[in-house]
Design a protein around this motif. Sequence first.
Motif, PDB file in Angstrom:
ATOM      1  N   GLU A 154       0.884  -1.261  -0.329  1.00  0.00           N
ATOM      2  CA  GLU A 154       0.058   0.056   0.092  1.00  0.00           C
ATOM      3  C   GLU A 154       0.740   1.273  -0.104  1.00  0.00           C
ATOM      4  O   GLU A 154       1.974   1.488   0.607  1.00  0.00           O
ATOM      5  CB  GLU A 154      -0.896  -0.192   1.268  1.00  0.00           C
ATOM      6  N   VAL A 155       0.323   2.170  -0.766  1.00  0.00           N
ATOM      7  CA  VAL A 155       1.203   3.674  -0.763  1.00  0.00           C
ATOM      8  C   VAL A 155      -0.019   4.646   0.050  1.00  0.00           C
ATOM      9  O   VAL A 155      -0.956   4.739  -0.360  1.00  0.00           O
ATOM     10  CB  VAL A 155       1.340   4.011  -2.180  1.00  0.00           C
ATOM     11  N   VAL A 156       0.525   5.089   1.174  1.00  0.00           N
ATOM     12  CA  VAL A 156      -0.397   6.199   1.743  1.00  0.00           C
ATOM     13  C   VAL A 156       0.305   7.454   1.867  1.00  0.00           C
ATOM     14  O   VAL A 156       1.532   7.657   1.684  1.00  0.00           O
ATOM     15  CB  VAL A 156      -0.635   5.736   3.428  1.00  0.00           C
ATOM     16  N   ASN A 210       5.466  -6.041  -2.683  1.00  0.00           N
ATOM     17  CA  ASN A 210       4.636  -6.008  -1.337  1.00  0.00           C
ATOM     18  C   ASN A 210       5.294  -5.274  -0.344  1.00  0.00           C
ATOM     19  O   ASN A 210       5.495  -5.562   0.910  1.00  0.00           O
ATOM     20  CB  ASN A 210       4.773  -7.616  -0.764  1.00  0.00           C
ATOM     21  N   THR A 211       5.558  -3.896  -0.743  1.00  0.00           N
ATOM     22  CA  THR A 211       6.114  -2.983   0.133  1.00  0.00           C
ATOM     23  C   THR A 211       5.263  -1.830   0.924  1.00  0.00           C
ATOM     24  O   THR A 211       4.332  -1.728  -0.270  1.00  0.00           O
ATOM     25  CB  THR A 211       7.269  -2.127  -0.934  1.00  0.00           C
ATOM     26  N   ALA A 212       5.398  -1.592   2.061  1.00  0.00           N
ATOM     27  CA  ALA A 212       4.785  -0.614   2.824  1.00  0.00           C
ATOM     28  C   ALA A 212       5.166   0.610   2.442  1.00  0.00           C
ATOM     29  O   ALA A 212       6.440   0.825   2.781  1.00  0.00           O
ATOM     30  CB  ALA A 212       4.358  -0.753   3.987  1.00  0.00           C
ATOM     31  N   VAL A 213       4.558   1.707   1.627  1.00  0.00           N
ATOM     32  CA  VAL A 213       4.976   2.847   1.157  1.00  0.00           C
ATOM     33  C   VAL A 213       4.679   4.170   1.816  1.00  0.00           C
ATOM     34  O   VAL A 213       3.365   4.088   2.047  1.00  0.00           O
ATOM     35  CB  VAL A 213       5.326   3.198  -0.272  1.00  0.00           C
ATOM     36  N   ILE A 214       5.152   4.926   2.667  1.00  0.00           N
ATOM     37  CA  ILE A 214       4.885   6.275   3.131  1.00  0.00           C
ATOM     38  C   ILE A 214       5.234   7.430   2.160  1.00  0.00           C
ATOM     39  O   ILE A 214       6.555   7.532   2.041  1.00  0.00           O
ATOM     40  CB  ILE A 214       5.302   6.598   4.563  1.00  0.00           C
ATOM     41  N   ILE A 267      -0.456  15.393  -6.777  1.00  0.00           N
ATOM     42  CA  ILE A 267      -0.273  13.839  -6.418  1.00  0.00           C
ATOM     43  C   ILE A 267      -1.172  13.526  -5.110  1.00  0.00           C
ATOM     44  O   ILE A 267      -1.726  12.317  -5.135  1.00  0.00           O
ATOM     45  CB  ILE A 267       0.990  13.370  -6.283  1.00  0.00           C
ATOM     46  N   ILE A 268      -1.785  14.313  -4.518  1.00  0.00           N
ATOM     47  CA  ILE A 268      -2.506  14.110  -3.377  1.00  0.00           C
ATOM     48  C   ILE A 268      -3.798  13.400  -3.788  1.00  0.00           C
ATOM     49  O   ILE A 268      -4.035  12.123  -2.953  1.00  0.00           O
ATOM     50  CB  ILE A 268      -2.901  15.560  -2.557  1.00  0.00           C
ATOM     51  N   PRO A 269      -4.393  13.548  -4.727  1.00  0.00           N
ATOM     52  CA  PRO A 269      -5.493  12.789  -5.237  1.00  0.00           C
ATOM     53  C   PRO A 269      -5.173  11.159  -5.681  1.00  0.00           C
ATOM     54  O   PRO A 269      -6.247  10.639  -5.738  1.00  0.00           O
ATOM     55  CB  PRO A 269      -6.135  13.347  -6.315  1.00  0.00           C
ATOM     56  N   THR A 270      -4.037  11.015  -5.787  1.00  0.00           N
ATOM     57  CA  THR A 270      -3.755   9.480  -6.224  1.00  0.00           C
ATOM     58  C   THR A 270      -3.850   8.715  -4.969  1.00  0.00           C
ATOM     59  O   THR A 270      -3.870   7.524  -5.164  1.00  0.00           O
ATOM     60  CB  THR A 270      -2.252   9.305  -6.881  1.00  0.00           C
ATOM     61  N   PHE A 271      -3.628   9.177  -3.603  1.00  0.00           N
ATOM     62  CA  PHE A 271      -3.640   8.199  -2.483  1.00  0.00           C
ATOM     63  C   PHE A 271      -5.031   7.725  -2.247  1.00  0.00           C
ATOM     64  O   PHE A 271      -6.139   8.320  -2.327  1.00  0.00           O
ATOM     65  CB  PHE A 271      -3.203   8.940  -1.389  1.00  0.00           C
ATOM     66  N   ARG A 272      -5.053   6.430  -2.043  1.00  0.00           N
ATOM     67  CA  ARG A 272      -6.463   5.731  -1.409  1.00  0.00           C
ATOM     68  C   ARG A 272      -6.708   6.289   0.104  1.00  0.00           C
ATOM     69  O   ARG A 272      -7.754   6.287   0.522  1.00  0.00           O
ATOM     70  CB  ARG A 272      -6.407   4.441  -1.671  1.00  0.00           C
ATOM     71  N   ARG A 273      -5.381   6.390   0.836  1.00  0.00           N
ATOM     72  CA  ARG A 273      -5.624   6.608   2.462  1.00  0.00           C
ATOM     73  C   ARG A 273      -4.757   7.559   2.522  1.00  0.00           C
ATOM     74  O   ARG A 273      -3.461   7.715   1.978  1.00  0.00           O
ATOM     75  CB  ARG A 273      -5.217   5.509   2.957  1.00  0.00           C
ATOM     76  N   TYR A 295      -2.948  10.333   5.589  1.00  0.00           N
ATOM     77  CA  TYR A 295      -2.803  10.660   7.224  1.00  0.00           C
ATOM     78  C   TYR A 295      -2.495  12.312   7.242  1.00  0.00           C
ATOM     79  O   TYR A 295      -1.725  12.776   6.263  1.00  0.00           O
ATOM     80  CB  TYR A 295      -1.746   9.786   7.576  1.00  0.00           C
ATOM     81  N   HIS A 296      -3.426  12.875   7.683  1.00  0.00           N
ATOM     82  CA  HIS A 296      -3.269  14.121   8.036  1.00  0.00           C
ATOM     83  C   HIS A 296      -2.311  14.383   9.303  1.00  0.00           C
ATOM     84  O   HIS A 296      -2.664  13.731  10.210  1.00  0.00           O
ATOM     85  CB  HIS A 296      -4.393  15.006   8.163  1.00  0.00           C
TER      86      HIS A 296
END
Lengths: 400, 237
Positions: B36-38, B198-202, B210-216, B218-219
């Motif tokens: 997931e990319v957050v 299978n990498t977790a990306v922050i 690019i903000i609209p591309t995230f599914r989740r 964190y503010h």
Amino acid sequence: MISLAGRDILHSWGKFVFTGVGLGLLIGATLTMAGVYRGMVDDARVLLSNSGADIWVVQKDTLGPYAEPSSLRDDAYRALRGMPGVARAANVTYLNMQVQAGGENASDVRVMVVGFEPGQPGEPAYLVAGRQITRSHYEAVADVRTGFRLGERIRIRRHDYTVVGLTRRMVSSGGDPMVFIPLKDAQEAQFLKDNDAIVNERARTAANPSLNRPGVPGLLEAIQASQTTSHSVNAVLVQVRAGHDAEAVAEPIRRWKHLEAYTRAQMEEILVAKLIATSAKQIGMFLAILAVVSAAIVAFIIYTMTLGKLREIAVLKLIGTRSRTIAGMILQQALGLGIIGFVVGKISSALWAPFFPKYILLEPGDALRSFVAVMVICAIASTLAIRAALRVDPATAIGG
Amino acid sequence: MDGFGIRIEGLRKRYGAGDTAVDALKEVNMTVAPGEVVGLIGPSGSGKTTLLKCLGAVIEPTAGRMTLGDEVIYDGGWKIGDLKALRRDRIGFVFQAPYLIPFLDVTDNIALLPMLAGRPNGAARQRALELLEALDVGHRARAEPSQLSGGEQQRVAIARALANQPPVILADEPTAPLDSERALAVIRILNRMAQQYNTAVIVVTHDEKIIPTFRRIYHIRDGSTHEEAGEGREIAD
Ligand SMILES: Nc1ncnc2c1ncn2[C@@H]1O[C@H](COP(=O)(O)OP(=O)(O)OP(=O)(O)O)[C@@H](O)[C@H]1O
Ligand SMILES: [Mg+2]
């Protein structure tokens, strides 16, 4: 694993080679200084070997003939010839002076004029050109370093001499090349007064009533004649008969002849340990300063190079590079600089050594020692840069 | 890796002490699944970089708990002895600027990480070339970093972050110097790589493109996080 230091050196090889050459010239100067000292020692040894003597007999209580003035009667050698174990004994004189080369380029050359008896100890050991002296007057054999050529006429005091032979590696402990002339000529050049002084001396003798007695004809002439001939030499070179120990031969000379006698080993001690000791200290001091300057240069260069790479070092640390890998990178660069410097220094010192007025002996042992010293200096000099690199915080790679 | 890629619970970070102390992180809670990319967004000074530094094990948090995969790495103190090995093997970093090593060519910039982890040079370079191909910079494999365009450099930096197949990638404003097309390309690549490995990306960003591309997303504000859903817009090729 790849060599980070090697890659960095290849990437900025221009900077490395440039600073390496600068360092190298400094190292070359260091090697040359060591070579100057070695050359002085070697000159002394060669001088002793080439003189063909086993024992130097000189004036009592002097360190002559090279380190101190020495004067003895020129008939002393006859008595020495009769001593047990003595094969040959011959008079020599030494005199430092400016010699004028004849011809169009009438330049002064500082030389040591050696008076010797042809065919006896003291004769130049070997010639590179021409022949030995065969006439009993006004011929000379010169060391090539004088710059004299065969057939050239040179002026020593009142007489002209023809250069008939050239020898090499015959220089005094002061570094002056030698000119060999027949003993009688040399005695005259060294001990005889000029014409005015002789006339003066004769007049003075004639005015002395106890020397110029009316009733004794011929006395005045005899005294005047003895005043104008020289009977002094600086040393007697003695060759020991085969199978005899030099010290055993020298001992009775000291005891019975009221003269000083030095063996080869003692003479070497006088020349190396006493005569050139001050020069050696001077050179040692110079070497120490050059070492400190080289260390400062390496430290400064490696330090600034490292400061220019702090960002990369932070990134390397962030991605998990071990401190020892980073320290190793900087150390290897310092050593690389040292190797470039040493190679440049070795080559440059070999290139410029022949142009020095004095003989420069570049010993492989000295080169090896200075290589080790350069490596140690570079390693020590890199510690400053390594400390700076290890203090870098990997967090700075992430920025703000 | 099962369950959570990254889990952060009650994380706090105070810089300094006494009067000048700054509470950069007060209450951070966050989870990122493998693959997931957050997005992590917030105003300047809100603590985004501080959070990445804590997670990247280059500064020590003050309190809380961090878990990578099924291993707790921090719980009121580091639970792992060798933080360098942690960074090298399990976390990939992408920065605002690529920060490539100028004296290594593109391939070795990437291969350096597997090499540092003890892999043989050949295998490390093979891995680097695969990644460069995957990121469409295979043709620049032997170039020096300074010979690449900004977008190419950033792709090489992403390849480097992926070199040891870390379970976590931390990206601090990775698109800041890029135009919108290249910025979107970088996010697309991060998404693709996240899924592939299978990498977790922050991704920390200010970047409106690019903000609209995230599914989740964190503010983070004043050191505290709250989660919200993003648009999860598909990025056209
Ligand atoms: N080393 C430090 N020492 C003291 N305070 C710090 C330090 N680093 C950051 N801070 C403070 O912590 C707070 C959070 O900083 P941080 O760098 O995490 O912000 P940020 O969200 O990344 O901001 P930006 O978007 O501007 O990069 C800020 O108030 C900052 O001044
Ligand atoms: Mg920041």
